[in-house]
Scaffold this motif. Structure first.
Motif, PDB file in Angstrom:
ATOM      1  N   SER A 181       2.011  -7.935  21.870  1.00 38.76           N
ATOM      2  CA  SER A 181       2.592  -7.608  20.566  1.00 38.76           C
ATOM      3  C   SER A 181       2.471  -8.792  19.604  1.00 38.76           C
ATOM      4  N   THR A 182       2.142  -8.487  18.352  1.00 42.70           N
ATOM      5  CA  THR A 182       2.010  -9.530  17.337  1.00 42.70           C
ATOM      6  C   THR A 182       2.684  -9.103  16.041  1.00 42.70           C
ATOM      7  N   THR A 183       3.099 -10.087  15.269  1.00 46.30           N
ATOM      8  CA  THR A 183       3.625  -9.861  13.930  1.00 46.30           C
ATOM      9  C   THR A 183       2.704 -10.596  12.970  1.00 46.30           C
ATOM     10  N   VAL A 184       2.234  -9.897  11.948  1.00 47.96           N
ATOM     11  CA  VAL A 184       1.262 -10.459  11.022  1.00 47.96           C
ATOM     12  C   VAL A 184       1.740 -10.284   9.590  1.00 47.96           C
ATOM     13  N   ALA A 185       1.689 -11.354   8.818  1.00 46.53           N
ATOM     14  CA  ALA A 185       1.948 -11.283   7.380  1.00 46.53           C
ATOM     15  C   ALA A 185       0.595 -11.279   6.672  1.00 46.53           C
ATOM     16  N   GLY A 186       0.533 -10.577   5.551  1.00 43.54           N
ATOM     17  CA  GLY A 186      -0.734 -10.503   4.856  1.00 43.54           C
ATOM     18  C   GLY A 186      -0.594 -10.118   3.400  1.00 43.54           C
ATOM     19  N   LEU A 187      -1.728 -10.026   2.753  1.00 40.58           N
ATOM     20  CA  LEU A 187      -1.821  -9.574   1.371  1.00 40.58           C
ATOM     21  C   LEU A 187      -2.414  -8.180   1.366  1.00 40.58           C
ATOM     22  N   VAL A 188      -1.981  -7.363   0.426  1.00 40.83           N
ATOM     23  CA  VAL A 188      -2.503  -6.005   0.314  1.00 40.83           C
ATOM     24  C   VAL A 188      -2.868  -5.738  -1.146  1.00 40.83           C
ATOM     25  N   GLY A 189      -3.971  -5.062  -1.326  1.00 34.98           N
ATOM     26  CA  GLY A 189      -4.397  -4.651  -2.661  1.00 34.98           C
ATOM     27  C   GLY A 189      -5.096  -3.320  -2.562  1.00 34.98           C
ATOM     28  N   GLY A 190      -4.911  -2.495  -3.565  1.00 38.60           N
ATOM     29  CA  GLY A 190      -5.540  -1.186  -3.539  1.00 38.60           C
ATOM     30  C   GLY A 190      -5.216  -0.405  -4.782  1.00 38.60           C
ATOM     31  N   ALA A 191      -5.325   0.912  -4.676  1.00 46.36           N
ATOM     32  CA  ALA A 191      -5.064   1.768  -5.829  1.00 46.36           C
ATOM     33  C   ALA A 191      -4.609   3.152  -5.375  1.00 46.36           C
ATOM     34  N   ASP A 192      -3.753   3.737  -6.205  1.00 46.98           N
ATOM     35  CA  ASP A 192      -3.337   5.127  -6.055  1.00 46.98           C
ATOM     36  C   ASP A 192      -4.093   5.933  -7.101  1.00 46.98           C
ATOM     37  N   PHE A 193      -4.476   7.152  -6.744  1.00 49.22           N
ATOM     38  CA  PHE A 193      -5.158   8.033  -7.692  1.00 49.22           C
ATOM     39  C   PHE A 193      -4.502   9.403  -7.643  1.00 49.22           C
ATOM     40  N   ASP A 194      -3.919   9.815  -8.763  1.00 50.11           N
ATOM     41  CA  ASP A 194      -3.263  11.120  -8.838  1.00 50.11           C
ATOM     42  C   ASP A 194      -4.313  12.214  -8.993  1.00 50.11           C
ATOM     43  N   ILE A 195      -4.345  13.150  -8.048  1.00 45.89           N
ATOM     44  CA  ILE A 195      -5.254  14.289  -8.134  1.00 45.89           C
ATOM     45  C   ILE A 195      -4.583  15.433  -8.891  1.00 45.89           C
ATOM     46  N   SER A 196      -3.285  15.607  -8.644  1.00 44.52           N
ATOM     47  CA  SER A 196      -2.512  16.654  -9.306  1.00 44.52           C
ATOM     48  C   SER A 196      -1.071  16.174  -9.428  1.00 44.52           C
ATOM     49  N   ASP A 197      -0.199  17.053  -9.895  1.00 43.80           N
ATOM     50  CA  ASP A 197       1.212  16.696 -10.018  1.00 43.80           C
ATOM     51  C   ASP A 197       1.884  16.512  -8.661  1.00 43.80           C
ATOM     52  N   SER A 198       1.277  17.031  -7.601  1.00 48.44           N
ATOM     53  CA  SER A 198       1.919  16.938  -6.292  1.00 48.44           C
ATOM     54  C   SER A 198       1.081  16.230  -5.225  1.00 48.44           C
ATOM     55  N   LEU A 199      -0.135  15.762  -5.556  1.00 47.87           N
ATOM     56  CA  LEU A 199      -1.015  15.148  -4.569  1.00 47.87           C
ATOM     57  C   LEU A 199      -1.611  13.850  -5.092  1.00 47.87           C
ATOM     58  N   GLN A 200      -1.642  12.837  -4.215  1.00 47.23           N
ATOM     59  CA  GLN A 200      -2.163  11.522  -4.581  1.00 47.23           C
ATOM     60  C   GLN A 200      -3.051  10.997  -3.456  1.00 47.23           C
ATOM     61  N   LEU A 201      -4.138  10.323  -3.813  1.00 44.40           N
ATOM     62  CA  LEU A 201      -4.983   9.622  -2.845  1.00 44.40           C
ATOM     63  C   LEU A 201      -4.705   8.132  -2.957  1.00 44.40           C
ATOM     64  N   LYS A 202      -4.889   7.399  -1.833  1.00 42.95           N
ATOM     65  CA  LYS A 202      -4.641   5.966  -1.834  1.00 42.95           C
ATOM     66  C   LYS A 202      -5.681   5.265  -0.989  1.00 42.95           C
ATOM     67  N   GLY A 203      -6.096   4.104  -1.459  1.00 42.35           N
ATOM     68  CA  GLY A 203      -6.958   3.235  -0.680  1.00 42.35           C
ATOM     69  C   GLY A 203      -6.441   1.815  -0.806  1.00 42.35           C
ATOM     70  N   ALA A 204      -6.499   1.048   0.280  1.00 38.97           N
ATOM     71  CA  ALA A 204      -6.000  -0.323   0.247  1.00 38.97           C
ATOM     72  C   ALA A 204      -6.763  -1.192   1.238  1.00 38.97           C
ATOM     73  N   VAL A 205      -6.774  -2.487   0.952  1.00 36.81           N
ATOM     74  CA  VAL A 205      -7.331  -3.486   1.854  1.00 36.81           C
ATOM     75  C   VAL A 205      -6.195  -4.426   2.231  1.00 36.81           C
ATOM     76  N   ASN A 206      -6.006  -4.641   3.522  1.00 36.96           N
ATOM     77  CA  ASN A 206      -4.963  -5.519   4.039  1.00 36.96           C
ATOM     78  C   ASN A 206      -5.623  -6.746   4.659  1.00 36.96           C
ATOM     79  N   VAL A 207      -5.298  -7.920   4.122  1.00 39.84           N
ATOM     80  CA  VAL A 207      -5.902  -9.172   4.581  1.00 39.84           C
ATOM     81  C   VAL A 207      -4.816 -10.046   5.198  1.00 39.84           C
ATOM     82  N   PRO A 208      -4.919 -10.376   6.494  1.00 40.60           N
ATOM     83  CA  PRO A 208      -3.889 -11.203   7.136  1.00 40.60           C
ATOM     84  C   PRO A 208      -3.946 -12.643   6.623  1.00 40.60           C
ATOM     85  N   ILE A 209      -2.767 -13.259   6.494  1.00 39.65           N
ATOM     86  CA  ILE A 209      -2.716 -14.672   6.114  1.00 39.65           C
ATOM     87  C   ILE A 209      -2.139 -15.515   7.250  1.00 39.65           C
ATOM     88  N   THR A 210      -1.720 -14.861   8.336  1.00 34.52           N
ATOM     89  CA  THR A 210      -1.276 -15.576   9.527  1.00 34.52           C
ATOM     90  C   THR A 210      -2.379 -15.489  10.571  1.00 34.52           C
TER      91      THR A 210
END
Length: 151
Positions: free
Chosen positions: A106-135
């Motif tokens: 088991s490990t615990t990792v701290a990191g940075l995250v960046g990405g974007a949300d994209f609204d397709i409709s009033d009730s649906l959203q897509l998301k993409g992100a990149v998670n980069v560990p700093i530990t």
């Protein structure tokens, strides 16, 4: 095992607290849905969510299930409001994250995250992100892709 239970309790408490908080994100809604995490030659399936805690701040808890391990984590992000400048439904975000991997080693990792949300409709959203560990706990950069239902 106690560390994993404590992490799960913290994430559940955060989700519960967000559900009772009257403040909503200016960019919108709370979102929850299926997601995949791709990194280090592995693809894990899980659930990803977003809870607005102020106009531009979101808490993004997630859980991913892999072969022999489970990854539990949460990110705190700043959501950039591009909707005022145009009619864009695209909302980039940047922030910090903590992930706990269970299973053998088991490990615990701290990191940075960046990405974007994209609204397709009033009730649906897509998301993409990149998670980069700093530990340096042997963690690797990974990409998450998901869809979510707004509420």
């Amino acid at each position: 095992m106690k560390k994993n239970l404590m992490a799960a309790a913290i994430i559940c408490a955060s989700v519960t607290a967000m559900g009772s908080t009257p403040a909503m994100a200016g960019m919108g809604q709370n979102v929850i849905g299926p997601s995949i995490a791709i990194g280090n030659g592995n693809t894990n399936i899980g659930v990803d969510s977003k809870f607005g805690i102020s106009d531009n701040i979101s808490l993004r808890p997630a859980i991913y299930f892999g072969s022999g391990s489970t990854v539990i984590g949460s990110s705190l992000t700043y959501d950039f409001d591009l909707k005022n400048a145009s009619a864009s439904k695209f909302t980039p975000f940047l922030g910090g994250a903590v992930f706990i991997s269970t299973g053998s080693g088991s490990t615990t990792v701290a990191g940075l995250v960046g990405g974007a949300d994209f609204d397709i409709s009033d009730s649906l959203q897509l998301k993409g992100a990149v998670n980069v560990p700093i530990t340096s706990n042997g963690a690797n950069t990974f990409v998450t892709l998901g869809a979510g239902f707004k509420f």
